[in-house]
Design an enzyme around this catalytic site. Structure first.
Site, short mmCIF file in Angstrom:
data_model
loop_
_atom_site.label_atom_id
_atom_site.label_comp_id
_atom_site.label_asym_id
_atom_site.label_seq_id
_atom_site.Cartn_x
_atom_site.Cartn_y
_atom_site.Cartn_z
N ARG A 148 0.82 -1.21 0.00
CA ARG A 148 0.00 0.00 0.00
C ARG A 148 0.86 1.26 0.00
O ARG A 148 0.32 2.38 -0.12
CB ARG A 148 -0.92 0.04 1.24
CG ARG A 148 -1.94 -1.07 1.30
CD ARG A 148 -2.73 -1.03 2.59
NE ARG A 148 -3.84 -0.10 2.56
CZ ARG A 148 -5.12 -0.43 2.39
NH1 ARG A 148 -5.47 -1.69 2.25
NH2 ARG A 148 -6.06 0.47 2.36
N TYR A 151 0.88 4.29 -2.55
CA TYR A 151 -0.24 5.24 -2.39
C TYR A 151 -0.07 6.04 -1.11
O TYR A 151 -0.06 7.27 -1.12
CB TYR A 151 -1.54 4.45 -2.37
CG TYR A 151 -2.79 5.29 -2.30
CD1 TYR A 151 -3.25 6.01 -3.41
CD2 TYR A 151 -3.55 5.34 -1.13
CE1 TYR A 151 -4.42 6.76 -3.35
CE2 TYR A 151 -4.72 6.09 -1.06
CZ TYR A 151 -5.15 6.80 -2.18
OH TYR A 151 -6.31 7.54 -2.10
N VAL A 193 -14.75 -1.97 -1.35
CA VAL A 193 -15.70 -2.87 -0.71
C VAL A 193 -17.15 -2.56 -1.09
O VAL A 193 -17.93 -3.49 -1.33
CB VAL A 193 -15.47 -2.88 0.82
CG1 VAL A 193 -15.84 -1.55 1.49
CG2 VAL A 193 -16.20 -4.03 1.46
N GLY A 213 -14.22 -10.00 8.78
CA GLY A 213 -15.25 -8.96 8.62
C GLY A 213 -15.40 -8.07 9.84
O GLY A 213 -16.31 -7.25 9.90
P1 NAD Z 1 -10.82 7.53 -9.34
O1 NAD Z 1 -9.84 6.48 -9.67
O2 NAD Z 1 -12.24 7.32 -9.75
O3 NAD Z 1 -10.37 8.94 -9.88
C1 NAD Z 1 -9.04 9.32 -10.07
C2 NAD Z 1 -8.93 9.96 -11.45
O4 NAD Z 1 -7.57 10.37 -11.67
C3 NAD Z 1 -9.29 8.98 -12.57
O5 NAD Z 1 -10.21 9.58 -13.45
C4 NAD Z 1 -7.95 8.71 -13.25
O6 NAD Z 1 -8.07 8.37 -14.61
C5 NAD Z 1 -7.21 10.00 -13.00
N1 NAD Z 1 -5.75 9.84 -13.03
C6 NAD Z 1 -5.00 8.88 -12.45
N2 NAD Z 1 -3.70 9.10 -12.69
C7 NAD Z 1 -3.63 10.23 -13.45
C8 NAD Z 1 -2.56 10.95 -14.03
N3 NAD Z 1 -1.29 10.56 -13.88
N4 NAD Z 1 -2.86 12.07 -14.76
C9 NAD Z 1 -4.15 12.46 -14.92
N5 NAD Z 1 -5.19 11.81 -14.40
C10 NAD Z 1 -4.94 10.71 -13.66
O7 NAD Z 1 -10.75 7.76 -7.76
P2 NAD Z 1 -11.59 8.71 -6.81
O8 NAD Z 1 -12.20 7.86 -5.78
O9 NAD Z 1 -12.44 9.63 -7.59
O10 NAD Z 1 -10.42 9.52 -6.11
C11 NAD Z 1 -10.13 10.87 -6.43
C12 NAD Z 1 -9.09 11.41 -5.46
O11 NAD Z 1 -9.58 11.32 -4.12
C13 NAD Z 1 -7.77 10.65 -5.49
O12 NAD Z 1 -6.71 11.57 -5.37
C14 NAD Z 1 -7.83 9.79 -4.25
O13 NAD Z 1 -6.56 9.51 -3.75
C15 NAD Z 1 -8.67 10.62 -3.31
N6 NAD Z 1 -9.36 9.80 -2.31
C16 NAD Z 1 -10.49 9.09 -2.64
C17 NAD Z 1 -11.11 8.31 -1.66
C18 NAD Z 1 -12.37 7.54 -1.94
O14 NAD Z 1 -12.89 6.89 -1.03
N7 NAD Z 1 -12.94 7.59 -3.11
C19 NAD Z 1 -10.57 8.24 -0.37
C20 NAD Z 1 -9.41 8.94 -0.10
C21 NAD Z 1 -8.82 9.74 -1.07
N1 UDP Z 2 -12.92 -5.68 1.58
C1 UDP Z 2 -13.62 -6.87 1.69
N2 UDP Z 2 -14.11 -7.42 0.55
C2 UDP Z 2 -13.96 -6.87 -0.67
C3 UDP Z 2 -13.26 -5.64 -0.78
C4 UDP Z 2 -12.74 -5.08 0.38
O1 UDP Z 2 -13.80 -7.43 2.80
O2 UDP Z 2 -14.47 -7.43 -1.65
C5 UDP Z 2 -12.40 -5.06 2.83
C6 UDP Z 2 -10.94 -4.66 2.77
O3 UDP Z 2 -10.10 -5.73 3.12
C7 UDP Z 2 -10.91 -3.53 3.78
C8 UDP Z 2 -12.28 -2.87 3.65
O4 UDP Z 2 -13.11 -3.86 3.03
O5 UDP Z 2 -10.78 -4.04 5.08
C9 UDP Z 2 -12.27 -1.60 2.81
O6 UDP Z 2 -11.62 -1.90 1.61
P1 UDP Z 2 -11.50 -0.85 0.40
O7 UDP Z 2 -10.61 -1.46 -0.61
O8 UDP Z 2 -12.85 -0.41 -0.02
O9 UDP Z 2 -10.83 0.44 1.06
P2 UDP Z 2 -9.55 0.68 2.01
O10 UDP Z 2 -8.98 -0.62 2.46
O11 UDP Z 2 -8.61 1.44 1.16
O12 UDP Z 2 -10.13 1.44 3.14
#
Ligand code: NAD
Ligand code: UDP
Ligand code: UDP
Length: 323
Positions: A148, A151, A193, A213
């Protein structure tokens, strides 16, 4: 630039064709702004922005943020980065480059333009936390060399860059730490998830719980999150963040599976798989700062948000020929 309204801005949204970015773009257009939606379509899709192509204030730009970008805008939202573990571990080196080089380029752009820049950071900066719920002053518990890390550490380094540009170049920054968010336009195969469980249930496949879980997450509905973004950007220059944005309602993954099963009327059964390495055991935001500084709190309960998300996947899966 011709301006119809004094308050109209030209706004760049990186990652604008992604899940969160596309909802943000919709809201900014609703507010009357011009939007440049920049994306390399790695995890995002044109489907998320299809409805905007004839919009007079919308422009799509295919570009990778790891390369320099020269545009003229009034404000930047930096969201570009794959966000789900499956996607960000697919090409981990590119993930770190996107976070770090992407941040440098967008910060360089903001510095040249002297404009405000918002950054989507993540609760992953807290890693597998020893402090619960997580407050912004907790420094985290992150493995720097695990699967991980591309990221988590990429996002941590991006935060460092944002605060150094703020201190060194007086840049106006807005950093939010996003906790697990869900809703329509999540990618059906991103392995997260909520999307996994819903897609599995609608297809009548096994619901895959990793581990037993009992690990917890706090799930925020996308509309609430975007409202938090807008309030953050509208806040005064003294508010730099980091500010947690998420829903403090905490559920075990087992409870989430039960909710999805109950709402989809499916024949699916729960099966248990191994827990992935470094999977955080619990996560819940302390949102006192967002509440105090932005007068923000989430409004959509998990049950309601899940129903809206299930309705989206019910519609989209046949169109993708996945049911
Ligand atoms: P997503 O994957 O749907 O969106 C990310 C977008 O960035 C995509 O459209 C992808 O094509 C684009 N992208 C990736 N690499 C790129 C690059 N090098 N140049 C240009 N575009 C690029 O994900 P999301 O859930 O919409 O997440 C958006 C942002 O929010 C991310 O920065 C992510 O880290 C952050 N974030 C999301 C969550 C969540 O739960 N969804 C949680 C924490 C942080
Ligand atoms: N998870 C799960 N089944 C799935 C996908 C995810 O039990 O099919 C679990 C995963 O191991 C984690 C939680 O759900 O404990 C959230 O996972 P997700 O990938 O959505 O987000 P993150 O781990 O980045 O919070
Ligand atoms: N940059 C960009 N667009 C701009 C200005 C800068 O993409 O309008 C990129 C540029 O490639 C540079 C990075 O942002 O490498 C950082 O810019 P900064 O001015 O901070 O650093 P420097 O150019 O001095 O290395």
């Amino acid at each position: 630039m011709t301006r119809l309204y004094d308050s109209r801005k030209r706004i760049l949204v990186t990652g604008g064709a992604g899940f969160l970015g596309s909802h943000l773009v919709d809201r900014l257009l609703e507010q009357g702004h011009e939007v440049i939606c920049l994306d390399n379509l790695f995890t995002g899709t044109k489907r998320n922005i299809d409805h905007l192509h004839n919009h007079p204030r919308f422009e799509f730009m295919r570009h990778d943020v790891t390369f320099p970008l020269y545009v003229e805008v009034d404000e930047i939202y930096n969201l570009a980065c794959p966000a789900s573990p499956v996607h960000y571990q697919h090409d981990p080196v590119q993930t770190t480059k996107t976070s770090v080089h992407g941040a440098i380029n967008m910060l360089g752009l903001a510095k040249r333009l002297k404009c405000k820049i918002f950054h989507a950071s993540t609760s992953e900066v807290y890693g597998d936390p020893h402090v619960h719920p997580q407050t912004e002053d907790y420094w985290g518990h992150v493995n720097p060399i695990g699967p991980r890390s591309c990221y988590d550490e990429g996002k941590r380094c991006a935060e460092t860059l944002f605060f150094d540009y703020h201190r060194q170049h007086d840049l106006q920054i807005k950093v939010v730490r996003i906790f697990n968010t869900y809703g329509p336009r999540m990618h059906h195969a991103d392995g997260r998830v909520v999307s996994n469980f819903i897609v599995q249930a609608l297809r009548g496949e096994d619901i895959t719980i990793y581990g037993d879980g009992s690990q917890t997450r706090s799930f925020c509905y996308v509309d609430d999150l975007v409202e938090g973004f807008l309030r953050m950007t509208a806040s005064g220059p003294e508010i730099t963040g980091p500010i947690n944005i998420g829903n403090p309602g905490e559920f075990t993954i087992g409870e989430l599976a039960e909710k999805v099963l109950a709402k989809t009327d499916t024949k699916s059964k729960v099966v248990y798989h191994d827990l992935p390495q470094d999977d955080p055991k619990q996560r819940r935001p302390d949102i006192t700062r967002a509440n105090t500084h932005l007068d923000w709190e989430p409004k959509v309960p998990l049950d309601e948000g899940l129903e809206r998300t299930i309705a989206y996947f019910r519609k989209i899966l046949p169109e993708l020929e996945l049911v």
